[in-house]
Motif scaffolding. Structure first.
Motif, mmCIF file in Angstrom:
data_model
loop_
_atom_site.group_PDB
_atom_site.id
_atom_site.type_symbol
_atom_site.label_atom_id
_atom_site.label_comp_id
_atom_site.label_asym_id
_atom_site.label_seq_id
_atom_site.Cartn_x
_atom_site.Cartn_y
_atom_site.Cartn_z
ATOM 1 N N ARG A 341 -80.750 32.597 -19.485
ATOM 2 C CA ARG A 341 -79.860 32.285 -18.191
ATOM 3 C C ARG A 341 -78.377 32.919 -18.272
ATOM 4 O O ARG A 341 -78.031 33.204 -19.405
ATOM 5 N N ILE A 342 -78.408 34.177 -17.432
ATOM 6 C CA ILE A 342 -77.331 35.037 -17.298
ATOM 7 C C ILE A 342 -76.513 34.635 -15.934
ATOM 8 O O ILE A 342 -77.214 34.663 -15.084
ATOM 9 N N VAL A 343 -75.237 34.667 -16.325
ATOM 10 C CA VAL A 343 -74.274 34.439 -14.980
ATOM 11 C C VAL A 343 -73.376 35.645 -14.872
ATOM 12 O O VAL A 343 -72.770 35.906 -15.924
ATOM 13 N N LEU A 344 -73.160 36.147 -13.777
ATOM 14 C CA LEU A 344 -72.279 37.221 -13.333
ATOM 15 C C LEU A 344 -71.353 36.566 -12.397
ATOM 16 O O LEU A 344 -71.544 35.706 -11.556
ATOM 17 N N ILE A 345 -70.142 36.909 -12.846
ATOM 18 C CA ILE A 345 -69.021 36.398 -11.974
ATOM 19 C C ILE A 345 -68.084 37.454 -11.470
ATOM 20 O O ILE A 345 -67.429 38.151 -12.290
ATOM 21 N N GLY A 346 -67.582 37.298 -10.250
ATOM 22 C CA GLY A 346 -66.443 37.956 -9.740
ATOM 23 C C GLY A 346 -66.877 39.486 -9.409
ATOM 24 O O GLY A 346 -67.942 39.992 -9.601
ATOM 25 N N GLY A 347 -65.693 40.205 -8.848
ATOM 26 C CA GLY A 347 -65.821 41.886 -8.843
ATOM 27 C C GLY A 347 -67.083 42.189 -7.770
ATOM 28 O O GLY A 347 -67.320 43.289 -7.759
ATOM 29 N N HIS A 348 -67.401 41.076 -6.871
ATOM 30 C CA HIS A 348 -68.530 41.471 -5.941
ATOM 31 C C HIS A 348 -69.781 42.366 -6.491
ATOM 32 O O HIS A 348 -70.433 43.119 -6.072
ATOM 33 N N ALA A 349 -69.858 41.594 -7.809
ATOM 34 C CA ALA A 349 -71.076 42.226 -8.760
ATOM 35 C C ALA A 349 -72.364 42.101 -8.262
ATOM 36 O O ALA A 349 -73.448 42.515 -8.745
ATOM 37 N N ASP A 350 -72.530 40.874 -7.239
ATOM 38 C CA ASP A 350 -73.878 41.059 -6.474
ATOM 39 C C ASP A 350 -74.040 42.035 -5.748
ATOM 40 O O ASP A 350 -75.372 42.510 -5.820
ATOM 41 N N VAL A 351 -73.367 42.837 -5.279
ATOM 42 C CA VAL A 351 -73.725 44.203 -4.389
ATOM 43 C C VAL A 351 -73.094 45.364 -4.675
ATOM 44 O O VAL A 351 -73.626 46.484 -4.421
ATOM 45 N N GLY A 352 -72.101 45.430 -5.728
ATOM 46 C CA GLY A 352 -71.774 46.703 -5.983
ATOM 47 C C GLY A 352 -70.581 46.770 -6.728
ATOM 48 O O GLY A 352 -70.263 46.107 -7.724
ATOM 49 N N VAL A 353 -70.157 48.277 -7.024
ATOM 50 C CA VAL A 353 -69.098 48.487 -8.127
ATOM 51 C C VAL A 353 -67.742 49.124 -7.305
ATOM 52 O O VAL A 353 -67.953 49.950 -6.294
ATOM 53 N N LEU A 354 -66.524 48.909 -7.795
ATOM 54 C CA LEU A 354 -65.563 49.266 -7.030
ATOM 55 C C LEU A 354 -65.252 51.031 -7.308
ATOM 56 O O LEU A 354 -65.734 51.339 -8.391
ATOM 57 N N SER A 355 -64.584 51.498 -6.221
ATOM 58 C CA SER A 355 -64.214 52.988 -6.424
ATOM 59 C C SER A 355 -62.734 53.113 -6.218
ATOM 60 O O SER A 355 -62.100 52.139 -5.533
#
Ligand code: BGC
Length: 708
Positions: A341-355
Motif C-alpha cells: 500500500r502506497i499513499v501519495l499526499i498533496g501537491g496535486h500529485a494525482d494529476v501533475g507536477v508544478l512549474s
C-alpha cells in the motif's frame, strides 16, 4: 543599406502590444518579439520566443500551441552534466525552429545570490564555473539548430523585487570573479549570437546603458562580436544607451519612451549618436545572425512536425539526472516493489507536477491539469500557477502494479495522517511556487505544508518528502522524515523521473547547485531588499514592479562580493542545512590516490570506485583555496575549480583528472584589466560537497598575469 533599413533592425516589436501601431507588420506571431527582416538583402525576420525551459507560451497567448517542457534549469544544473544541458538546448532549439522562431531567449545564467530569488529556478545555481559551463553547453545545443540563442540577463539581475529600479552595488573585481565569470565562460564556450542586458542598474547605471559593462567588459575585455539586445522595457534613453553599447531595443512598446525609433534618427542627425555607432549596431546583429548559421540556413516559413516522444525523453533524462536525494535514513529508498500500500499526499500529485512562472512558462504537451490565476502582484498579468500533465499517481501505479496506490490532497492533515497509517510507503509532495517579477518572501513551504508533513510523518515512519520547489526551502521536520528528494520543478516528464528514482530504476545522482540555508538569516541578505518600498509604491501607483521606473531608489549591496553561496558559508563559518554540491546515491563511492600537478594551472588526478552493488554516477568536485596575504587568516574560502559526472558499474574504478579553471586561481586586477595569480601554496581538495573534502593536497604556483 539605407538609413531606414538600419533603423528597422535596431528596434523590435512586442507582438501583444504592437497590433495596429504605425509600421507594425500584421503577421506578428504572438510571442516575445520580432525584428522585421530585409528580404532585399536576405536578412531574415527575427522571431523571438522565450526561453531556457522550452518554447514558452505564457498565458496561452497562442491557444493550443504546446511544447516540450524541460525541468527547471536548477535541475539541469544539479546534473552537473554539460551533456544534459546541451541535449536540452538542442531539443528546445529544434522546437523553436519547427515553430518558426529563430531567436530563443535562453541562456539565463544570473548567479543565485539570494535563496529567495523569484527566478532562481530559471538559472543554473550559485557557482560561476558550474553555471558558466552549463549555460555554454545549453547555448551550443540551441544554436546547433542554426538559430540564435541569447545569454541573459547581463548582469546582476539577482533579485526580482524592484527589478527595474534597484541598483546592484558591487566592486569591479568581485563582479568579474563571480557573476561576470559565469557569463564569460558561457560566452566563450557557447558563442551566443546575442547578449541580453538586464533590467536593474549596476553601480549607478541601468544595465542597458552601462558603458562599463556593454563596452569595456563585453567588447574590449572579452572581444564579443555578436549583438546586445535589451530586456523588454529595460531601455530608458537614446544616446546614453546607444553610446554605452546597446545594439537593439527589444519589445519597444514596453519602453517608457520609443527610444530607438524617431528619437534615435534625431540623435543621429544631431550627432549625439555617431553614424558609426549605428553601423556597428547593425554589424553586431548581422554578425550574430550569420555566425549562428541562421543567415545561410533560414528557419522554415511553415510550422514543422516535432518528435514529441523523443523530446519528452530528453526532458525526462534531465530530471532523472537532476533529482537530488537529500536524505535517506535506514535506506527507505529505493522503495521495494513488494510494497502493498502506497499513499501519495498533496501537491496535486494525482494529476501533475508544478512549474515555475513568468516569461519562461511553457504550455506543455499533454495539457495543463491545474492552472491558478493570480489575483494581484507584479506577475499577475503574465503568470499563472501551472502544473504539467505528468501525474506522480499514474507513474507510481505503473511501477508498482502489485500495490494499492492512492492519493489524498493534504488539505486536512488529520485525514492525510489517517490515510497514511499502516501504509508501506507514504510520499508527501510539497510545493513552493516561484515566478519572475516577484521574490518569495519566506523560505518556508507555504500553505501549512510543514504541519502536514509533521503530522503525516508522526503517523507513519515510512514517509518520504518530494520537494517541487524553485530553490531552497527550510525543513523544520527534517529529523522526523527519513527520506527527502529535491525534484525542483520537474518538467513535463517529471513524475516518470521521480517514480524511477523512488523505485531505483534510476539511481539518484544530482548534486545541489545551490546552498540550502538552515535559516534565512544565514544568507547575506535575509529577505528581498526594497520589498516594503516596492509594495508601498505599487499600492500607490497600481503599476506592479515593472512600472514606475524612476520613482524608486533601492540600493542592493553585496557584502559577500565574489564569495557567493557556499563561499560565504565557509567565510562566515556557517553550517547550512545542505551544502552546495551535496547529494546522496543508492550506492557508495570511495576516493583514493590524489596526485596534484602544478603547471599553467592545477590538475588533480585520483581514483574513484563504486563500492556498492548498484550502478551509479558520482560527481567529484575539485576545490582550491588561494594563498592568503599576511594578516588575512589561515585560509580563503575554497572555490569550485572543476567537476565531472562519472557513471560507474558496481565495483568499477575510474582514474579521473580534473583541471582547475585558471581564472578561479586568480583575482581580477581592475586597473590593468587582467587576471592576476599570486605566487604561493594553493590548498587543493577533491570533495563530495563544498564542505566535505575527501582527498587534500597542496600545490605551489608562481605568480602570473593573463588577459581575459
Ligand atoms: C524577461 C526576459 C524575457 C523577456 C521577453 C522579460 O520580462 O526578463 O527574460 O526574455 O521578458 O519575454
Amino acid at each position: 543599406m539605407s538609413q531606414d533599413e538600419k533603423l528597422q533592425m535596431v528596434r523590435t516589436w512586442f507582438p501583444p502590444l504592437a497590433k495596429g501601431k504605425p509600421g507594425a507588420p500584421d503577421d506578428l506571431i504572438p510571442s516575445a518579439g520580432e525584428m522585421v527582416g530585409i528580404p532585399r538583402l536576405g536578412i531574415p525576420t527575427l522571431r523571438e520566443s522565450d526561453a531556457s525551459l522550452g518554447v514558452a507560451n505564457q498565458v496561452n497567448q497562442r491557444p493550443g500551441d504546446t511544447a516540450t517542457a524541460l525541468p527547471s534549469s536548477l535541475a539541469t544544473a544539479a546534473s552537473f552534466n554539460p551533456q544534459v544541458a546541451e541535449e536540452g538546448g538542442a531539443m528546445i532549439g529544434a522546437e523553436a525552429r519547427a515553430k518558426r522562431f529563430n531567436v530563443l531567449l535562453a541562456g539565463g545564467v544570473n548567479l543565485t545570490r539570494d535563496p529567495w530569488g523569484g527566478r532562481d529556478f530559471e538559472y543554473l545555481g550559485e557557482d560561476p564555473v558550474l553555471a558558466g559551463t552549463l549555460v555554454g553547453a545549453q547555448i551550443r545545443g540551441v544554436q546547433s539548430n542554426h538559430i540564435v540563442s541569447t545569454i541573459k540577463h547581463f548582469a546582476l539581475n539577482a533579485q526580482e523585487t524592484g527589478r527595474m529600479v534597484y541598483d546592484a552595488r558591487i566592486g569591479q573585481a568581485a563582479l568579474h570573479e563571480s557573476d561576470l565569470l559565469a557569463f564569460e565562460i558561457g560566452i566563450e564556450t557557447g558563442h551566443p549570437a546575442s547578449v541580453m542586458c538586464a533590467y536593474n542598474k549596476i553601480n549607478g547605471d541601468h544595465a542597458c546603458e552601462n558603458h562599463e559593462l556593454l563596452t569595456n567588459v563585453l567588447r574590449s575585455d572579452w572581444r564579443y562580436k555578436g549583438w546586445v539586445m535589451s530586456d523588454w522595457g529595460a531601455v530608458h534613453s537614446t544616446a546614453k544607451a546607444a553610446n554605452a553599447g546597446l545594439d537593439q531595443d527589444s519589445g519597444a512598446e514596453l519602453d517608457d519612451g520609443d527610444w530607438f525609433r524617431d528619437k534615435l534618427r534625431a540623435a543621429l542627425a544631431a550627432g549625439t549618436v555617431p553614424q558609426a555607432r549605428l553601423d556597428a549596431m547593425v554589424r553586431h546583429i548581422l554578425t550574430g545572425v550569420i555566425a549562428s548559421g541562421l543567415y545561410d540556413d533560414p528557419s522554415p516559413s511553415t510550422v514543422q512536425p516535432i518528435d514529441t516522444d523523443a523530446h519528452a525523453r530528453v526532458a525526462q533524462k534531465a530530471e532523472e539526472q537532476g533529482i537530488v536525494l537529500l536524505r535517506n535514513e535506514g535506506a527507505l529508498l529505493p522503495a521495494a516493489t513488494t510494497a502493498r500500500r502506497i499513499v501519495l499526499i498533496g501537491g496535486h500529485a494525482d494529476v501533475g507536477v508544478l512549474s515555475g512562472g513568468g516569461s519562461s512558462q511553457v504550455r506543455s504537451t499533454g495539457g495543463v491539469p491545474v492552472e491558478i490565476p493570480l489575483k494581484s502582484g507584479p506577475a499577475s498579468s503574465f503568470a499563472r500557477i501551472t502544473w504539467h500533465n505528468s501525474s506522480p499517481l499514474r507513474a507510481i501505479r505503473a511501477l508498482a502494479p502489485q500495490a494499492d496506490v492512492s492519493y489524498v490532497d493534504g488539505s486536512d492533515p488529520q485525514a492525510a495522517a489517517r490515510a497514511a497509517k499502516g501504509a508501506d510507503l507514504v510520499l508527501v509532495f510539497a510545493t513552493q511556487w516561484r515566478t519572475e517579477a516577484e521574490d518569495v518572501t519566506s523560505l518556508s513551504l507555504p500553505d501549512h505544508q510543514d504541519a502536514l508533513i509533521e503530522t503525516v510523518a508522526a503517523a507513519n515512519p515510512h514517509t518520504a518528502v518530494v520537494l517541487e520547489t524553485g530553490g531552497p526551502v527550510l525543513m523544520p521536520w527534517l529529523g522526523k522524515v527519513p527520506a527527502v528528494l529535491a525534484a525542483w520543478y520537474p518538467g513535463q516528464r517529471g513524475a516518470e523521473a521521480i517514480a524511477n528514482v523512488i523505485f531505483g530504476k534510476v539511481n539518484p545522482s544530482g548534486r545541489l547547485p545551490i546552498t540550502f540555508p538552515a535559516s534565512a538569516d544565514q544568507a547575506p541578505r535575509p529577505a528581498p531588499v526594497g520589498l516594503a518600498q516596492v509594495a508601498e509604491h505599487d499600492a500607490a501607483s497600481n503599476a506592479g514592479s515593472s512600472g514606475g521606473t524612476t520613482a524608486l531608489a533601492i540600493a542592493v549591496d553585496y557584502p559577500e562580493g565574489a564569495d557567493v553561496g557556499y563561499r560565504w558559508y565557509e567565510k562566515k563559518a556557517l553550517k547550512p542545512l545542505f551544502p552546495f554540491g551535496f547529494g546522496l546515491s543508492y550506492t557508495q563511492f570511495r576516493y583514493a590516490g590524489l596526485s596534484v600537478k602544478a603547471g599553467r594551472t592545477i590538475s588533480a588526478s585520483f581514483d574513484v570506485t563504486n563500492t556498492g552493488s548498484r550502478a551509479g554516477a558520482v560527481v567529484p568536485q575539485l576545490y582550491v583555496s588561494l594563498p592568503t596575504a599576511k594578516g588575512q587568516g589561515t585560509r580563503s574560502p575554497a572555490r569550485l575549480a572543476g567537476f565531472a559526472r562519472i557513471e560507474l558499474a558496481p565495483g568499477e574504478t575510474r582514474h579521473v583528472t580534473l583541471q582547475a579553471e585558471p581564472r578561479i586561481l586568480a583575482s581580477w586586477d581592475t586597473t590593468r584589466r587582467q587576471w592576476s595569480r599570486a605566487a604561493g601554496a594553493y590548498q587543493v581538495s577533491v570533495n563530495r560537497a563544498a564542505d566535505d573534502p575527501v582527498l587534500t593536497d597542496k600545490a605551489t604556483l608562481p605568480a602570473i598575469t593573463f588577459r581575459p
